[in-house]
Design an enzyme around this catalytic site. Structure first.
Site, short mmCIF file in Angstrom:
data_model
loop_
_atom_site.label_atom_id
_atom_site.label_comp_id
_atom_site.label_asym_id
_atom_site.label_seq_id
_atom_site.Cartn_x
_atom_site.Cartn_y
_atom_site.Cartn_z
CG ASP A 40 -1.84 -1.14 1.29
OD1 ASP A 40 -2.35 -1.54 0.11
OD2 ASP A 40 -2.20 -1.55 2.32
CE1 TYR A 68 3.58 -6.68 4.72
CE2 TYR A 68 3.30 -8.88 5.14
CZ TYR A 68 3.38 -7.82 4.23
OH TYR A 68 2.85 -8.34 2.99
CG ASP A 82 -4.71 2.24 5.80
OD1 ASP A 82 -5.56 3.32 5.75
OD2 ASP A 82 -4.19 1.84 4.55
NE ARG A 181 -4.87 -2.29 4.13
CZ ARG A 181 -5.51 -2.19 3.05
NH1 ARG A 181 -6.29 -0.95 3.08
NH2 ARG A 181 -5.52 -2.82 2.04
#
Length: 297
Positions: A40, A68, A82, A181
């Protein structure tokens, strides 16, 4: 002419994955560039880029597990799950302070392992040929189907409490297709205070590490990883003679050679260390599942 290879790029915040591909094309002077997994615009970190014929390898990289580092804000929900979205709900400060470490640990445990996850409605998943986020921006109400994903590690590294919210710095190891997310959203929902993602950085894709990546501003000077070196990180290796390499490139099978392959697929690498392609079993034989374009030596 640009040689085929794999390039690791550390994407900055504010750029789309397509932006990075476009900059790579300009920097290297070639149109044949692709990536193995979208990030993203808000996210930073590792993009695995394929250049020229090495784009054929991306199919075998995109399904690799990912790591992550992220920050989950408890106490608020947003329309996009987010920080890029508008705040939709806000919990009371008392409710946020009332979330104990034990409840957080239990919520995280429930989201670890093989789980069913509903992706965010503003994800890049296609719905009838169009990206979900495009449909949302057009005013459509999009609800995506749940999918099975695996979260093998979900650990809290640090915690901070602010005015009416609590931030959790976490590290997540997960299968391809997992949405961090959605983990933030679902953890906040389970705790009754809402949650969303405020920071996301991808540090690993399979055995590819962001520590080895180049910055976007340094693309023109980047040294590409050879297709053979990249293939060795994601596949078993099958050494082949130069005559076998020629047969594979011409579409011929390696008759009676299936026993040489332990797994389902392997990278066939010739005597000169060049990636011929990817081979697979077909009965008692080995055949090409993908051949790399031949390049002048």
């Amino acid at each position: 002419m640009v040689s085929p290879g794999i390039l690791l790029v550390d994407k900055p915040a504010g750029l789309t994955s397509h932006d990075v591909v476009a900059r790579t094309r300009r920097a290297l002077g070639t149109r044949k560039v692709g990536h193995a997994g979208t990030l993203d615009p808000m996210a930073t970190g590792l993009l695995v880029i394929g250049v020229e014929g090495a784009t054929r390898l991306l199919t075998y990289i995109v399904g690799a597990d990912k790591t992550y580092h992220a920050t989950i804000r408890l106490g608020q929900t947003t329309g996009t799950d987010d920080a890029d979205g508008e705040i939709v709900t806000t919990a009371s400060a008392a409710d946020v302070l009332g979330v104990t470490p034990e409840r957080v640990a239990a919520g995280i445990a429930a989201l670890t392992g093989r789980i069913s996850q509903v992706p965010s409605s503003v994800s890049a998943i296609k719905v009838d040929g169009r990206r979900a986020y495009d449909r949302v921006r057009a005013g459509e109400d999009v609800v995506l189907a749940a999918r099975e994903v695996t979260v093998s590690r979900f650990d809290v590294l640090a915690e901070r409490t602010g005015e009416g919210f609590r931030d959790l710095d976490v590290v997540v190891d997960c299968s391809s297709g997992t949405y961090i997310r959605s983990l933030a959203r679902d953890l906040g929902a389970d705790l009754g205070v809402g949650g969303h993602l405020t920071a996301l950085r991808r540090t690993m894709v399979g055995d590819f590490d962001v520590a080895d990546a180049v910055l976007v501003d340094d693309l023109a000077e980047a040294v590409l990883m050879t297709p053979a070196a990249a293939a060795e990180r994601v596949l078993d290796v099958l050494p082949v003679s130069n005559s076998e390499a020629t047969d594979l490139r011409h579409g011929k099978r390696l008759a009676g050679q299936a026993e040489r392959l332990d797994g389902g697929k392997a990278a066939a690498i010739d005597e000169d260390g060049v990636l011929v392609g990817v081979v697979e079993k077909r009965g008692d034989d080995l055949k090409s599942a993908m051949n790399m374009p031949e390049v002048a030596r």
